[in-house]
Every structure is written in C-alpha cells, then in structure tokens.
Scaffold this active site. Structure first.
Site, mmCIF file in Angstrom:
data_model
loop_
_atom_site.group_PDB
_atom_site.id
_atom_site.type_symbol
_atom_site.label_atom_id
_atom_site.label_comp_id
_atom_site.label_asym_id
_atom_site.label_seq_id
_atom_site.Cartn_x
_atom_site.Cartn_y
_atom_site.Cartn_z
ATOM 1 N N GLY A 17 0.863 -1.199 0.048
ATOM 2 C CA GLY A 17 -0.130 -0.162 0.161
ATOM 3 C C GLY A 17 0.744 1.166 -0.082
ATOM 4 C CD GLU A 139 3.670 4.110 -4.941
ATOM 5 O OE1 GLU A 139 2.901 5.017 -4.991
ATOM 6 O OE2 GLU A 139 3.769 3.178 -4.864
ATOM 7 C CD GLU A 148 11.729 -5.047 -13.096
ATOM 8 O OE1 GLU A 148 11.433 -5.428 -13.975
ATOM 9 O OE2 GLU A 148 11.109 -4.805 -12.274
ATOM 10 C CB THR A 185 11.542 -5.322 13.978
ATOM 11 O OG1 THR A 185 12.631 -5.892 14.799
ATOM 12 C CG2 THR A 185 10.686 -4.800 14.730
ATOM 13 C CE LYS A 186 16.886 -10.855 12.901
ATOM 14 N NZ LYS A 186 17.811 -10.217 13.685
ATOM 15 C CB CYS A 383 -16.124 1.550 -21.646
ATOM 16 S SG CYS A 383 -15.192 1.653 -23.070
ATOM 17 C CG HIS A 512 -13.485 3.647 -18.669
ATOM 18 N ND1 HIS A 512 -13.813 2.511 -18.295
ATOM 19 C CD2 HIS A 512 -12.835 3.545 -19.934
ATOM 20 C CE1 HIS A 512 -13.616 1.476 -19.222
ATOM 21 N NE2 HIS A 512 -13.138 2.184 -20.178
ATOM 22 C CD GLU A 514 -14.567 3.229 -14.952
ATOM 23 O OE1 GLU A 514 -15.397 3.848 -15.198
ATOM 24 O OE2 GLU A 514 -13.925 2.249 -15.286
HETATM 25 N N1 GLN Z 1 -13.511 -3.293 -25.714
HETATM 26 C C1 GLN Z 1 -14.102 -2.371 -26.021
HETATM 27 C C2 GLN Z 1 -13.640 -1.467 -27.105
HETATM 28 O O1 GLN Z 1 -12.558 -1.410 -27.345
HETATM 29 C C3 GLN Z 1 -14.736 -1.872 -24.781
HETATM 30 C C4 GLN Z 1 -13.432 -1.206 -24.041
HETATM 31 C C5 GLN Z 1 -13.810 -0.734 -22.676
HETATM 32 O O2 GLN Z 1 -14.385 -1.495 -21.951
HETATM 33 N N2 GLN Z 1 -12.594 -0.043 -22.215
HETATM 34 O O3 GLN Z 1 -14.356 -0.577 -27.570
#
Ligand code: GLN
Length: 534
Positions: A17, A139, A148, A185-186, A383, A512, A514
């Site tokens: 996290g 970060e 890496e 803590t090691k 989407c 999207h 979100e």
């Molecule tokens: N696969 C779909 C597209 O490319 C939806 C993509 C998604 O949901 N981000 O349009």
C-alpha cells in the site's frame, strides 16, 4: 519555484500500500496549504501499462491527457483531487528509450553512454520536470533489492547528495506471524540495510503491519536502522484506506516531514475529511452492488484490483448517499455455464458491467444486462457495459437477431457496435497498439434526460479507453425503439451516453466515469445510480 521532494520506497514485500501511503502524505501536505503533485516510477521495461493484461498488473489507469498508466496514479487523484498528467508515470522502458534516442541523435557528443550518469541523469530530469508545485511525491515501485529499481535508487541517492530538498520515506513490512502473535522487525531491518547499502539513509520508516507498532519494536528498529523512534510511523491495518491520512496525522507525520525541511504548516484543514470519515463509520444501511466482470482469476485467487477504480467510485457514491457499499463480485462466465444462476441478480440493489476487452464472458454479461433491464434493477454500463447494453437492446427489443460488436463477431449481420471507418484505417496502418480513443473527450448532453440532470450541465468531459463505437447506421432504429442517446460528441457522430427512460435507472456511457470519481466528490453517474436506490 524549487519543489521539495518526498521519495517513497518500499521494502520486504510488494503490495504494502505504498500508493496509499504516498497519497496520504500528499493529502496531509495539501491540508497544510502546500501544492502537491505525485510521480510514480514503475521499474518495468514496458513504455506504459497500456499493453498489460488486467489480471497481470491490475487496472490500467487512464489520465485526462490520455496516458495508460499505473493504478497508483488513481489513488493520488482520488486522495488529492487533482489531475495528474501521464508524464508523471516513469518507466525504465521510457528512460532507456530516451537515452538511446539521444545517443542515436548524437546528443552525447561521442561519449560512452553509461547507466551512470546518462541513465540516472535522465531519471533525475524526469523527476525534476514538475516545477510549479511546492511538493513532488515520488513513489518508487517494486521493493528495495530488486534489480529493476537499482538505477532509480541511485538517482535518488544523487539527488540527496546534490543537496536538493529531499525527504526519504521507506515503507516496510512488520509481520505478525499467526503462530507467534508477535510483531517481527527483522524483515524491516534487512530492508533498511539494503537501502543503506545503496547510500540512502531513510528519514522516516513507515511500518505496515496488522497491529499498531509498540515501543519495544520501535526502539528495536531505531537501534538497527539509525532512525529515531519519533520518525518511525505505524501504518497498521484500518478499515478504510481514506483514514490513513488521519492515522498519519495522529502521529504528526506531516509536521515531522516539514520540520525535516525547516518548514511549518501554512494552515490545517483536514477537518472536513475527518468529519466525512466519522460519518462513514456511522452508516448502517447497506447497498448491494453486483459487479459483473470477467478479470477475476489468477491462479486460485480473485483479483479485484482489475476494477479498483470502479470499486472506489462505488464507495464514493454510496458514502455520499449514506449507504455502506457491499460489493458482490460476479464472474459473467457463470451465467454462460449455468443460465439459471442469473436469478442471483434479483438480490442486488444495482448492477454494474464494467469495461473489458475480448470475447470471453460477453454472452454472460449480456444475459445480466437483459435481466437488469427486464426486472427494473438499476444498471450502469461502463464502456463495454454500454456497448453490451446496446447489443442487448438491439437483439431483444429491436429484433435485430444476433446483433453484436465486430470485436466479438466479425461476420455479424447487425454490427451495432463497430470500428468507425477512420479507426479501421488506423488499425490497418499501425497494427493494434496506440489506436484507441484515449483520455478526456467532451460530450454534449441532451436536454430533459436523466444524465443531463445528474451532471447538471450541458457540456461534460470524461476519460475514454476503447476502440469500438456505436455504429451510426443503427442509431435510428435503436432510438425509435426507445433507447435514448443522452450524450453525443460535439460533432454528433459518437454516442457517449445512453439511458432507458422507462426504467428506474438504466445508464450507460462509452467513457470510464470511474476515473473522475474522487473521495467526497463522487462521479455524477455513480451518484445517480446509487440515488435511484432510494
Ligand atoms: N472492448 C471495447 C472497445 O475496445 C470496450 C473497451 C472498454 O471497455 N474499455 O471498444
């Protein structure tokens, strides 16, 4: 403005996290009146996260400017309520590519091009790029000791040596093995030893643990790691990630960071945040949200990381409406194997079909959408979730038998979702990478629709990541049969939002949403979905 840097490294195990820790430090500094931005370093060779499978790396976060990057940037945006540009995700691939391009152009004037200084200089150049801010949080992905990230650690060591204002924070794990019941803590000691071997003495150690760190372990860590007890911060398990800034604040972590830089808080205003959290703790009423996805399985475990932003957006919206989110994960493939299982959806207060790519699980998702539509269960399609809602409507309401997206059936008689002409051309020319509609695009919302009401304005912008679109040839028949495209691109060619007016709440977007939902500021579509539960 010469920014100050807070560099966050991690030790012992991944998945501690660090992203939340970084975002929380940023939140505190912001609450003290400083401007803050954040950078995530991903030590892999990929140029960005765009080509990674969700079950490999978790969700791909999309920035406003169209970058496909690490999901930690999502935490930063959700906590800090700022847009972070894609240039703030640095990968080894980008750094090497730039150095090699420079070399080919002759920029190094015939010198031998080496990891030190050329690669480390390029890393520092990128870290120093954000100028107009008080703090840059950096970060470093991976764990100390990984091959890496060695060059990134070296670049940080140099920055400290070059007397830049750098505070280094090391996040390590203090396990409490079940059979002992005692914190050990090691592993932390070893990880600090490793860090010191690279020339970095941490200013702070954040101890991630199941339990609060007691004085005995704190003193032990001090003794072995040269960090005074006051600068060892307990980051033990708590219920809600948004509470971490408060946990740090109780230990005066922010003030201590400032002190290290001879600074003082300009103000303090974490109060609203604190009150909001207090209120969340009091919520009793639950909302059961079914997320019908397909990126769950890795080995025997279930990876909800693939949908992290959707989960957070659901939480933000539920809390805003005084509801406790109870998210139910439903793998759409079960509806394909056992169609009768679809009735489990009757138990949900709302159903969400999130984004996705490729054919697997598609028919199961379509069955779920049909069930939600026919049973008046509030629905939000993100989407792919909107594309499938259009397909479902075309098949079952408009009578376009076997309608589909050309992504899943190239020969479909009714390609209601398809690549638009230009995109088909592009795909042919460049192959599959970098052909998506990425980043924020505007849409104009139709007067009188629910979505317009939810956003409360005519012009909105949401982030996109997809190739396929609603096929313009089918808009008329879909609309004639009652589907409303409530938002379109300004040129009216692309269908950005849809809804079904006869339904309790049936929403879809090609975007999207979100990615723009933030703690205390839910995205209007998620908020609208949850409001419809009352
Ligand atoms: N696969 C779909 C597209 O490319 C939806 C993509 C998604 O949901 N981000 O349009």
């Amino acid at each position: 403005m010469q920014p100050k840097y807070v560099i966050i490294t991690g030790g012992v195990i991944s998945g501690l996290g660090k992203g939340i820790c970084t975002a929380s430090i940023g939140k505190i500094l912001q609450s003290y009146g400083f401007s803050v931005t954040a950078i995530k370093i991903d030590p892999y060779l990929n140029l960005d996260a765009g080509t990674m499978r969700p079950t490999e790396h978790g969700e791909v976060w999309v920035t406003k400017d169209g970058g496909e990057i690490d999901q930690d940037l999502g935490h930063y945006e959700r906590f800090l309520n700022i847009d972070i540009p894609s240039s703030h995700n640095i990968t080894t691939g980008q750094v090497y590519k730039k150095v090699i391009d420079n070399e080919r152009r002759g920029d190094y004037l015939g010198k031998t091009v080496q990891l030190i200084p050329h690669v480390t200089n390029e890393i520092k150049r990128r870290i120093r790029e954000p100028k107009d801010t008080d703090f840059v949080l950096v970060e470093v992905g991976g764990t100390v000791g990984d091959y890496e990230n060695i060059l990134f650690m070296e670049a940080i060591r140099q920055m400290k040596y070059e007397k830049e204002k750098v505070v280094s924070v090391h996040v390590a794990y203090v396990p409490v093995p079940e059979h002992l019941g005692e914190a050990k803590t090691k592993p932390t000691q070893h990880s600090i030893k490793e860090l010191m071997g690279m020339g970095i003495n941490p200013d702070f150690i954040v101890c991630r643990s199941e339990k609060p760190l007691d004085d005995e372990r704190r003193n032990k860590i001090t003794k072995f790691c040269n960090v005074k007890p006051d600068n060892i911060i307990s980051d033990h398990n708590i219920d809600n990630i948004y509470e971490v800034p408060l946990l740090f604040e109780q230990q005066k972590f922010g003030e201590k960071i400032l002190k290290n830089l001879n600074l003082k808080p300009r103000k303090t205003d974490l109060k609203e945040w604190k009150n909001y959290i207090e209120n969340i703790k009091k919520i009793e009423k639950e909302a059961k949200i079914g997320i019908v996805g397909k990126y769950f399985d890795i080995g025997t475990s279930t990876l909800t990381d693939s949908y992290i932003s959707v989960i957070e957006a659901v939480k933000h919206a539920c809390w805003n409406n005084n509801l406790k989110p109870n998210i139910k994960w439903i793998d759409s493939k079960i509806f394909e194997k056992n169609p009768e299982k679809i009735s489990i959806l009757s138990d949900m207060d709302a159903v969400i079909v999130p984004g996705g790519f490729g054919k697997s699980g598609i028919e199961g998702k379509i069955s779920a959408i049909k069930y939600a539509r026919e049973n008046d269960i509030p629905y939000l399609g993100l989407c792919l979730g909107m594309q499938l809602a259009v397909i479902e409507y075309a098949r079952n309401v408009c009578g376009l038998k076997n309608a589909n997206s050309t992504e899943f059936d190239k020969e479909t008689k009714y390609p209601v979702i398809a690549l638009l002409y230009e995109q088909t051309e592009k795909l042919r020319e460049i192959g599959y990478g970098a052909t998506m509609r990425l980043g924020a695009y505007p849409a104009i919302l139709k007067e009188g629709t629910l979505i317009r009401k939810l956003y409360g304005k005519e012009k909105v912008s949401e982030r996109h990541r997809h190739r396929y679109e609603v096929n313009p040839k089918y808009i008329e028949i879909l609309e004639k049969n009652g589907l409303v495209f409530s938002g379109k691109s300004p040129d009216r060619i692309l269908m950005e939002f849809m809804e079904l007016p006869d339904h309790k709440c049936f929403l879809g977007t090609q975007a999207h949403p979100e990615f723009t939902s933030r703690f205390m500021h839910p995205n209007p579509l998620f908020d609208g979905l949850i409001k419809s539960l009352y």
